[in-house]
Structure formats: C-alpha cells, structure tokens
Design a protein around this motif. Structure first.
Motif, short mmCIF file in Angstrom:
data_model
loop_
_atom_site.label_atom_id
_atom_site.label_comp_id
_atom_site.label_asym_id
_atom_site.label_seq_id
_atom_site.Cartn_x
_atom_site.Cartn_y
_atom_site.Cartn_z
N ASP A 141 -113.66 45.06 -73.82
CA ASP A 141 -113.82 43.61 -73.70
C ASP A 141 -114.04 42.91 -75.04
N ASP B 152 -103.13 42.59 -72.61
CA ASP B 152 -104.47 42.70 -73.20
C ASP B 152 -104.28 42.90 -74.70
N GLY C 62 -104.97 47.23 -77.76
CA GLY C 62 -104.69 46.50 -76.54
C GLY C 62 -103.58 47.20 -75.79
N TYR D 50 -110.33 44.77 -66.03
CA TYR D 50 -109.75 44.33 -67.29
C TYR D 50 -110.32 43.01 -67.79
N GLY D 51 -111.65 42.88 -67.74
CA GLY D 51 -112.30 41.80 -68.46
C GLY D 51 -112.69 40.57 -67.68
N GLY E 10 -109.00 50.48 -73.63
CA GLY E 10 -109.26 49.06 -73.56
C GLY E 10 -110.75 48.74 -73.63
N HIS F 234 -112.01 39.72 -75.68
CA HIS F 234 -112.31 38.47 -74.99
C HIS F 234 -113.39 37.68 -75.73
N GLU G 28 -110.06 49.49 -66.71
CA GLU G 28 -108.64 49.21 -66.88
C GLU G 28 -107.88 49.37 -65.55
#
Length: 419
Positions: free
Chosen positions: A358, A321, A199, A166-167, A356, A361, A151
């Motif tokens: 993934d 997010d 998120g 962050y992904g 957070g 996504h 994050e």
C-alpha cells in the motif's frame, strides 16, 4: 533516539503475546472487523484517541492518534489487517497456514504471523510504549490498521468483499482524514528499509473459436479456442523474457506470470471450445508506464494475429497498481536509518519490495511512505524454501528489534521541524 521510559514497555514477552493474540484472530480479506476491534481496544487502553473508520459495512479501519504539542513532523504507522489466506484452504497444510498461533523456540507460526501481523504487533507495542511513557512530542503519531490490502480483486463470478483487496482500506484511510508528513508501512522486509515497491498490471487475453459440435471439430474451418491459445502461449513466453531483461530497478527485474487459464465447458465436452482466456500479471518497477506495458502487449497480440491470420486476441485490463519509489534523502529515511543503526548496530542497504504493498497509495496522496518491518525471513532450518510453501512464521527477537526501531524513529522524526 531511544528513551529509557519506553524500554519497560517493549519486552519480548509483550511483543510475543501481542503477535500470538493477533494470529489467533481470524481476519481474512472481508472479515477484518474482529481484528480492528482488538487493535482499537488496545490503543484506547493505552490512552490514544481512537476510532473505527468504516470502509464499508462491517469492514472498519482501526485508527489511533497521539497528539503532539504542534509544530513537529507528523508520522503515520500503517499496515493491513487481512491475511493472505482464509485458513480453510484444502491445498494448504501446516501450522503456518492456520489462524492459531504456535510458539516454537523463539518463533511464532500461524496465518498472518509474517504478513503482516508481525509488523502490526511491533508497531502497536511501540506506539503503546510512547503513549504510556508520557513523552510529549512536537509532532503527531498516528496508527492505521487497514482492511483489504491482499493482492486480489473482483472479476467475473468472483465478487464480494472477500475479493475487495489491493488497497481499498489504505485509499479510504488517506482520503478520509488520516494523513501525516510521512508514513511507515510495516510490511515484512526482514527489518530492511524499502523506499521502493514494485507494482503490477493484470490482463485477461481472450481468443475465440468456432461454436460447433465436437463431433465435427476436425472439419476444415473449425477453430478450437484452446488450441489457438496454445499457439499464442510461446509468443507470450518470449515477450516475458524480453520484458524482464528490458527493465530493472535497484538490481531487481520485473517479471511476467501466466496466472490462470479458462476455456471450454467441462460439463459439456460435446461442444468445441469457442473461447479461451489467459490471465497475465506483469510486475512493474519504478519508472515504467502502465500504458507502455499495455502497448507492448498489444504489439505481441497484433503480431500473433498477423502471423496466424486470426483476429487480434481481446485484451482486458482489470487491475493497475503503479510501482513507487521515494527519495532516500527524505527525513523519514534518515530517521529510520539512524534508528536502525542505533538499535541493531548497522544501517543495512535499502531494498525494493517485489510483492504489492500500500506504499503507493500513501505516496500518491502526498504522504511519502517507506516500508520497514519484521517478518519475511524463513526459519534457518527451512532455508531456500518460500514462505508461501512452508507457512508463515516470524522471529520474536526481530519483532522486538523492529518495535525499538519504530520508537527511536518516532522520537527523532516527530521532534524535527517539518521540512
């Protein structure tokens, strides 16, 4: 169900050694290449089809596949290779914050031992066991070790790959050919099934003052931006309390964190502070709208401007997010729950993860993703202290349990017809 030919490959020694080797590979955000090479080399030696999928120069995702006979449900095991810290921070001390594994009484300490090299190690050993056993499933099994999950994000002078988290790796993975019917994200959940994840939104709120020499800062009409921010602070704190009380999911409430503040020029105190910024994180639960949160905060800032007779503070959004949740009626949850009951003796209640992850996504791109992994449990002697205070560590027995659950889930799910 478990297969007797896989059990010989999932031993306490193999799992522990895998985690030790992973911890000993430094892999901060932006520097994941050595870790990716290690994972791909392990998978290739086990017989998987492998590739290094470059997200950017020097930053590859580690990808492997076990092809099924076709017609079955495809499953992706995925997790991030970057660690929460670099291992060089002077404000962190102890074995759990260094990329050097230390084994103590069935626990392994070291940077990434919990988040999330614990899950990576368990899943890697699991897919190796399936590959080496020669079992042919109907569906495919894929493994994706990704870069850039931690994050953090670039803002102001904080730029470059070390802030590209962050992904970024997972979004690249799922949009560049590595997909499945379902995904298991091996985040540390203490081996609990997590179909939901919070998120967040990151805001910068800026108030402005008067450009003036500090010798005249007490004159009428001179506004000190730092002083003005202290007047806004109570309004934000009250908003945070209302915000937390207004939203909940699976028994958990989101929260507001005032994460950073910048104002004035410490190298030139002879100038009145003409700008001050407060950086705010708002956690989100499934069902919340990011736009609604933005409007909610705008109303606070508008109210402050009216009350004080100043201009509305500037609101800048620099990270979004969304929260995510998948149905517990999906086959992936059923298979994972049955595997958990078979291996550990019980199907524990599901949870929502607060940090957070993934999962959002993959789910957004059509791969429903559930989080499940070892790690996250603090040593019993340190009960009540956060992992980020005492340093990362993971229990080897829990890693072995996770590896067996991963195998049992794959052997069941991948032989099911796609739903």
């Amino acid at each position: 169900m478990l297969h007797q030919t896989t059990s010989q490959y999932i031993t306490k020694e193999r799992v522990a050694q895998t985690l030790v080797e992973m911890v000993n590979i430094s892999s901060p955000t932006g520097g994941e290449a050595d870790m990716a090479n290690y994972v791909v080399d392990r998978m290739r030696k086990a017989g998987l089809e492998t590739e290094l999928q470059y997200v950017s120069e020097g930053r590859p995702n580690a990808v492997g596949h076990i092809k099924g006979t076709g017609g079955g449900t495809n499953l992706l095991f995925t997790g991030h290779m970057d660690t929460s810290y670099d291992g060089t921070e002077d404000y962190l001390s102890g074995d759990g914050f260094k990329p050097q594994a230390v084994e103590k009484d069935g626990w392994i300490w070291g940077l990434g031992a919990s988040n999330m090299k614990s899950g990576l190690a368990s899943a890697l050993v699991a897919v190796e066991a399936i590959a080496r056993s020669g079992i042919r499933l109907a569906g495919d099994i894929s493994f994706g070790g990704v870069v850039g999950e931690i994050e953090k994000t670039a803002i102001e002078e904080f730029q470059g790959t070390s802030f590209a988290g962050y992904g970024v790796g997972s979004k690249h993975l799922v949009t560049h050919g590595v997909t499945a019917d379902y995904a298991i994200l091996m985040e540390p959940t203490q081996n609990r099934i997590s179909p939901a994840n919070m998120g967040c939104v990151w805001f910068r709120v800026t108030v402005t003052g008067t450009v003036n020499h500090s010798a005249f800062s007490s004159r009428p009409g001179v506004v000190n931006a730092i002083t003005l921010m202290t007047e806004l602070y109570p309004d934000l704190m009250e908003w945070g309390k209302r915000y937390e009380a207004a939203h909940s999911f699976m028994g958990e409430h989101p929260n507001i964190t005032l994460g950073a503040i910048r104002g004035g020029a410490p190298w030139r105190l002879s100038r009145n502070p003409y700008s001050c910024s407060l950086y705010i994180e708002a956690r989100l639960v499934p069902g919340q709208s990011i736009e609604a949160v933005k409007r909610d905060l705008r109303s606070v800032l508008n109210g402050f401007a009216e009350r004080t007779g100043t201009g509305e503070p500037e609101l800048y959004v620099y990270l979004t997010d969304p929260a995510t949740a998948i149905s517990e009626d999906l086959p992936i949850i059923d298979a994972l729950g049955q595997a958990q009951a078979q291996v550990s003796g019980e199907r524990k209640p599901s949870i929502i993860r607060r940090p957070g992850a993934d999962a959002v996504h993959f789910t957004v791109y059509g791969v429903p993703c559930v989080s499940f992994g070892p790690g996250g449990r603090v040593h019993p002697d340190l009960k009540g202290q956060p992992m980020h205070v005492v340093g990362e560590h993971a229990n080897v027995d829990e890693l072995v349990t996770a590896a067996n659950i991963y195998v049992a889930t794959a052997l069941d799910l991948c032989n099911r017809a796609p739903s």
